[in-house]
Design an enzyme around this catalytic site. Structure first.
Site, PDB file in Angstrom:
ATOM      1  N   GLY A   1      15.958  38.000 -28.127  1.00 27.18           N
ATOM      2  CA  GLY A   1      14.984  38.969 -27.616  1.00 27.18           C
ATOM      3  C   GLY A   1      13.601  38.871 -28.230  1.00 27.18           C
TER       4      GLY A   1
ATOM      5  NE  ARG B   1      16.913  35.287 -23.439  1.00 24.89           N
ATOM      6  CZ  ARG B   1      16.774  36.586 -23.309  1.00 24.89           C
ATOM      7  NH1 ARG B   1      16.080  37.060 -22.294  1.00 24.89           N
ATOM      8  NH2 ARG B   1      17.319  37.415 -24.171  1.00 24.89           N
TER       9      ARG B   1
ATOM     10  N   GLY C   1      21.083  41.694 -27.249  1.00 28.43           N
ATOM     11  CA  GLY C   1      22.141  42.697 -27.107  1.00 28.43           C
ATOM     12  C   GLY C   1      23.515  42.106 -27.319  1.00 28.43           C
TER      13      GLY C   1
ATOM     14  CE  LYS D   1      13.408  54.438 -25.273  1.00 27.83           C
ATOM     15  NZ  LYS D   1      14.052  54.648 -23.980  1.00 27.83           N
TER      16      LYS D   1
END
Length: 404
Positions: free
Chosen positions: A361, A40, A385, A208
Site C-alpha cells: 500500500g 504492482r 490489507g 484511521k
C-alpha cells in the site's frame, strides 16, 4: 499448507491452454490517468512471462479503484494494458468488457503466448457480492472464457483476503495454482508469523486508527515493540489528554486506545513531538512543536524530528521489522521527513542484519516516491490489507481455496 504452484502447472503443460490469472493491478493514477507507481505491475510480470513463454493463452483479471459495480471510464484498466504491453515487450489487448461479447471474441482469438487483459472486474457488481450464488454466476462466466482445458493462477496477493468471484469462486471451478508472487509473499510472511528473530518491531501508520485497532492488539501480543505514527497516533495522544486541535481524530476510539495503552504499556511507542501545519496543503505554514503545543486551529501532518530519533533508537536493535503505513502526509514534501526518517532507520537495521518487510500500500508507494532504495528492505509486499490480516492470524479466503 500444500498448494500447487505455477511451476507445477507449467510442468503439467500449458501450451495452447487458456489460463485465467487473477493479478493485482490496483495502481495509483494521477489526474491525467497516468500510473504514478507501477510497483504492482512490475511484481506481476514474472508469472505472466513464465506462462506466455510456456505457450499459454493468458487471460488477466484485475480491478482498479472502487467503481461500485458500474462501468466507469475513470476506473478503466486501459493505462494498465498500455504499461503491460511496454513492460512485456508484446501487445496486451484490453477487452472492451468483462465477460461480454468482446471478451469472448478476444479470448477465442488468442494464440499461444498471447496475453489478454479483461476490463475491470469490479465493473460487474457480482464480483464483490456477499451472495454466493451471484458471485458463482459471475465466476461461471469468467471460467467460460477459459474454454474446456483451462486453469486458474492466483497471483494478486493484494486481494487474497477477499472472498470475491475472480479470487475465490473461480478457483473452486478450475484446476488452481499459486502464482509466483502469491507464493513468495506467503513464504516471507510465514517467517514472521512462525518464528520471528527478536527483538521484533512492528511499525504502524496510516490515517484511521479504527482500521488498525484489531491489528495493533493482535501484533502487540506477538511483537516486542509497536511503533505508532501517522494519522492514527492522534487518537492515542488524545487518549492521553493532549489537545490535538484540528488533527485527524476519531473520538469514538479514544476509549479503546486508552485500554490498549493500559494493557500494553511501554510496548506501544508514541510520538514525542510533531510537525504542525496551518492547514492541509503542501505549502501550509508549518513548525515543529511539542505534543501539547499545536497552535489553536492548526493540525499536525507529520511526526517531529525527536520522534524520528526515538523510533530509530527502537529500530536500531531490531532483528525483525514489519512496517505498514506512513508516518505523515508524505506526498507533501514539508511533511515527508517522518516517513523518510523511519524508512531510513529500517534500511539501517536491515543492513545490520534485520529481516524487514514493507507491508504494501502507501508504505511501498512512499519508498518509491521518496526515492529510497527498494533493495534496502528484505521484502516489499504488494498487499497491505492482506499482509496485515495474515500477520494477525486471520484466514485468507483466496489462499485457503488454493489448498489441496
Amino acid at each position: 499448507m500444500t498448494v500447487k504452484t505455477l511451476q507445477d502447472l507449467i510442468n503439467e503443460g500449458v501450451q495452447g491452454r487458456h489460463v485465467l490469472v487473477r493479478s493485482d493491478f490496483n495502481v495509483p493514477l494521477n489526474d491525467d490517468r497516468e500510473i504514478t507507481d507501477a510497483g504492482r505491475i512490475t511484481a506481476s510480470l514474472p508469472t505472466i512471462k513464465a506462462l506466455s513463454e510456456a505457450g499459454a493463452r493468458v487471460i488477466l483479471m484485475a480491478h482498479l479503484g472502487r467503481p461500485k459495480g458500474e462501468v466507469n471510464e475513470k476506473f478503466s484498466l486501459a493505462p494498465v494494458a498500455e504499461a503491460l504491453s511496454e513492460a512485456l515487450g508484446q501487445y496486451v489487448a484490453l477487452a472492451g468488457d468483462v465477460v461480454g461479447e468482446d471478451a469472448h471474441e478476444r479470448a477465442n482469438g488468442l494464440n499461444d503466448g498471447d496475453v489478454l487483459l479483461l476490463e475491470n472486474v469490479r465493473f460487474d457488481p457480482r464480483e464483490t457480492s456477499k451472495d454466493e450464488a451471484e458471485r458463482g454466476a459471475f465466476a461461471d462466466q469468467l471460467v467460460a472464457l477459459a474454454a474446456d482445458n483451462g486453469a486458474f493462477v492466483s497471483d494478486g496477493f493484494g486481494v487474497v483476503h477477499r472472498a470475491q468471484a475472480s479470487v475465490f469462486d473461480v478457483a473452486k471451478r478450475l484446476p488452481h495454482y499459486a502464482g509466483g508472487l502469491v507464493q513468495k509473499e506467503i513464504d516471507v510472511l510465514k517467517k514472521m508469523v512462525e518464528d520471528p528473530a527478536r527483538p521484533y518491531v512492528v511499525v504502524l501508520g496510516g490515517a484511521k486508527v479504527s482500521d488498525k485497532l484489531g491489528v495493533i492488539e493482535a501484533l502487540a501480543e506477538k511483537a516486542d515493540k509497536v511503533i505508532i505514527g501517522g494519522g492514527m497516533c492522534y487518537t492515542f495522544l488524545a487518549a492521553q489528554g493532549i489537545n490535538v486541535q484540528e488533527s485527524l481524530l476519531q473520538e469514538e476510539q479514544i476509549e479503546k486506545c486508552t485500554e490498549l495503552m493500559e494493557k500494553f504499556g511501554d510496548k506501544l511507542v508514541l510520538p514525542v513531538d510533531l510537525i504542525a501545519a496551518s492547514g492541509f496543503a503542501a505549502d501550509a505554514e508549518n513548525k515543529v512543536v511539542a505534543l501539547d503545543e499545536i497552535p489553536a486551529g492548526w493540525m499536525s501532518l507529520d511526526v517531529g524530528p525527536e520522534t524520528v530519533k526515538k523510533y530509530a533508537e527502537v529500530l536500531s536493535t531490531a532483528k525483525t521489522v514489519f512496517w505498514n503505513g506512513p508516518m505523515g502526509v508524505f506526498e507533501f514534501e514539508a511533511f515527508s521527513s517522518g516517513t523518510r526518517g523511519l524508512a531510513e532507520a529500517i534500511i539501517e537495521a536491515t543492513s545490520a542484519g534485520a529481516f524487514s518487510v514493507v507491508g504494501g500500500g502507501d508504505s511501498a508507494a512512499a519508498v518509491r516516491l521518496l526515492g529510497l532504495p527498494e533493495d534496502g528492505f528484505s521484502h516489499i509486499s504488494t498487499g497491505g490489507g492482506a499482509s496485515l490480516e495474515y500477520l494477525e492470524g486471520k484466514e485468507l479466503p483466496g489462499v485457503k481455496v488454493l489448498e489441496n
